[in-house]
Design an enzyme around this catalytic site. Structure first.
Site, PDB file in Angstrom:
ATOM      1  N   ASP A  74       5.598   9.110  -4.747  1.00 19.67           N
ATOM      2  CA  ASP A  74       7.576   9.767  -4.579  1.00 19.67           C
ATOM      3  C   ASP A  74       8.350  10.518  -5.240  1.00 19.67           C
ATOM      4  OD1 ASP A  74       6.836   8.075  -1.614  1.00 19.67           O
ATOM      5  OD2 ASP A  74       7.547   6.333  -2.810  1.00 19.67           O
ATOM      6  N   HIS A 118      13.410   6.017  -4.506  1.00 17.72           N
ATOM      7  CA  HIS A 118      14.280   7.749  -3.745  1.00 17.72           C
ATOM      8  C   HIS A 118      15.751   8.130  -4.144  1.00 17.72           C
ATOM      9  CE1 HIS A 118      10.669   8.021  -1.870  1.00 17.72           C
ATOM     10  NE2 HIS A 118      10.561   7.258  -0.581  1.00 17.72           N
ATOM     11  N   HIS A 151       5.517  12.201   0.723  1.00 17.82           N
ATOM     12  CA  HIS A 151       4.472  12.716   0.165  1.00 17.82           C
ATOM     13  C   HIS A 151       4.319  13.468   0.570  1.00 17.82           C
ATOM     14  CE1 HIS A 151       4.708   7.708   1.854  1.00 17.82           C
ATOM     15  NE2 HIS A 151       4.731   8.116   0.557  1.00 17.82           N
ATOM     16  N   HIS A 178       1.824   4.865  -5.629  1.00 16.37           N
ATOM     17  CA  HIS A 178       2.598   4.838  -5.404  1.00 16.37           C
ATOM     18  C   HIS A 178       4.315   5.931  -5.452  1.00 16.37           C
ATOM     19  CE1 HIS A 178       3.192   6.300  -1.071  1.00 16.37           C
ATOM     20  NE2 HIS A 178       5.053   5.900  -1.064  1.00 16.37           N
TER      21      HIS A 178
HETATM   22 ZN    ZN Z   1       6.552   6.755  -0.765  1.00 16.94          ZN
END
Ligand code: ZN
Length: 279
Positions: free
Chosen positions: A229, A252, A73, A225
């Site tokens: 990321d 991720h 973040h 969000h």
């Molecule tokens: Zn995140």
């Protein structure tokens, strides 16, 4: 576009989402060409994909036995604001404070203290389509004049599939908080994750509703969000992308695979794919 740093050191503190530990970090100005690097226990860890150790619900970097986690973040906000050269020193803890779960507090403090440097940013120009995929997700980048990132995804029981994008407007992503599904909380905790998680720093999604009394900041906040990321993880390339990145349901782990493959690709192949079926 010129490189940037901060005018003066600035501190952030708070608990880590996964460790639950208090952390205090100071962002120090650095000269052009330094890049973003973390400093913990006397070890400098570049914010670069080469130092990624884990991508399990957050991005964790490490070097010489020292680890720093949940860097994405903060890195996303640095990327958005054109802050290319900084040392992020951990005075306490080793997980970047989660604050309100979004990039907003970093953005609010950093947006007015950018110092522009003489040197131009280094750019990775995308000349042909490149794609990385797994069983259910893919990330693709294609030539584009400038930078744009898009994310397509859905939120179980809450939001039909939709697409959000960041093409330079910080308000498109910076406010969006991290989230998890109610049914996953116990599982995360059993694996030592989300120990610092609460309704103050994460959206908890139930069946068709959210547990947070204030609700969502936008109806598509969770996928915004995911886009935040993505931006943070893309910055681990260590060089700015000139291209249009599109992620379909990436997280991720795929973000990391994408960045690593892109960096290491000579573009002799235009696509890499892995789909390992697990029992
Ligand atoms: Zn995140």
């Amino acid at each position: 576009m010129r490189q940037g740093t901060v005018l003066y050191p600035v501190e952030f503190k708070g608990i880590g989402l996964h460790s639950g530990e208090f952390a205090r970090i100071v962002l120090h100005p650095e000269k052009a060409g330094t890049g973003i690097r973390f400093l913990a226990k006397g070890v400098y860890i570049p914010a670069n994909y080469r130092y990624v150790l884990h991508t399990d619900h957050a991005t964790l970097l490490g070097k010489e036995g020292v680890k720093v986690s949940t860097v994405e973040h903060l890195l996303a906000v640095l990327y958005i604001l054109g802050l290319d050269n900084l040392t992020v020193e951990f005075l306490e803890g080793s997980e970047v404070p989660i604050l309100d779960g979004s990039g907003y507090h970093f953005y609010k403090v950093l947006k007015d203290i950018r110092l522009e440097l003489e040197e131009e940013v280094r750019v990775f120009e995308i000349k042909e389509v490149f794609e990385v995929k797994n069983c259910k997700a893919y990330i693709r980048v294609e030539p584009y004049e400038g930078f744009c990132a898009l994310y397509r995804g859905y939120v179980k029981g809450l939001l039909e599939e939709g697409t959000v994008q960041y093409c330079g407007n910080v308000k498109d992503v910076v406010f969006a908080r991290t989230f998890c599904y109610e049914e996953d909380v116990g599982f995360l905790r059993s694996r030592g994750l989300a120990k610092g998680g609460s309704l103050k720093n994460a959206v908890v999604i139930g069946k068709g509703y959210v547990h947070n009394p204030e609700g969502l900041r936008s109806k598509d906040e969770p996928i915004r969000h995911k886009l935040l990321d993505l931006l943070g993880d893309l910055s681990l390339l260590g060089i700015r992308i000139r291209g249009r990145v599109f992620s379909h349901m990436g997280g991720h782990t795929l973000n990391y695979a994408f960045v690593k493959s892109l960096a290491e690709s000579s573009f002799s192949t235009s696509s890499t794919s892995s789909c390992v079926s697990t029992p």
